[in-house]
Design a protein around this motif. Sequence first.
Motif: not given
Ligand SMILES: Cc1cc2nc3c(=O)[nH]c(=O)nc-3n(C[C@H](O)[C@H](O)[C@H](O)COP(=O)(O)O)c2cc1C
Length: 214
Positions: A9, A11, A14, A16-17, A88-92, A131-134
């Motif tokens: 990540s 960050r 946050w 992941t860290a 983190p998951v970024y765009i799947g 880690t992921m938003g979903v």
């Molecule tokens: C560029 C970007 C793309 C992301 N794409 C997804 C995604 O495809 N699926 C998902 O579940 N979360 C997605 N997220 C949310 C992050 O995966 C989630 O907030 C993660 O925990 C962030 O990690 P961090 O706090 O260590 O930076 C995305 C965030 C960013 C900034």
Amino acid sequence: MKVIAFNGSPRKKWNTALLLEKALEGATAAGAETELIHLYDLNYKGCISCFACKKKEGRSYGKCAVADDLKPVFNKVEGADALIFGSPVYIGDVTGEMRSFLERLVFQYLTYTDPPDSMFKRQIKMGFIYTMGVTEEGMKQIGYPRFMDMISMFMTRTLGPLEALCSFDTLQFDDYSKYVATRFDPEQKAKRRREVFPMDCQKAYDMGQRLIKG
Ligand SMILES: Cc1cc2nc3c(=O)[nH]c(=O)nc-3n(C[C@H](O)[C@H](O)[C@H](O)COP(=O)(O)O)c2cc1C
């Protein structure tokens, strides 16, 4: 015992860290020496397809020949007893930085023989923290397990056994009111952070201990 963790990540404090730090705390408690490397601090690109790592009688056979910031990192991997990856998951998928790192790490060891073999001549224990938003249901519906399984397959084939840990529905901002993010309920996010994230931290800690103690 030496454990290296890689933060994929951008960050440094946050989700992941923090989970990686917990995993390393667990490893430390089990007697390991640890190091956390932030991939976004390093200068490198993904595999450039030079195939020096596959060249017959080549000087760099089985080793990535690119001389950038990953060279000393790969030297450290050669001496490590366990590795922990976090992204983190970024765009799947994993982040671009983590993806480029994995290409370089794995491909140098993978042979083009039939059946495929590994030039990494021992087995190393590994953990991967996503880690992921979903939510958990969301990630299954979208199909994230597919890319995670693919990473596990390649890494197990080249470096050793890998266990995965997912942290879902993570907190993305300190203050949701500052962003256009109506999809999320700030109170629900805060509640999850208070109640579920600490459990994810405990799971990460346990993973760190397990990687050392077995
Ligand atoms: C560029 C970007 C793309 C992301 N794409 C997804 C995604 O495809 N699926 C998902 O579940 N979360 C997605 N997220 C949310 C992050 O995966 C989630 O907030 C993660 O925990 C962030 O990690 P961090 O706090 O260590 O930076 C995305 C965030 C960013 C900034």
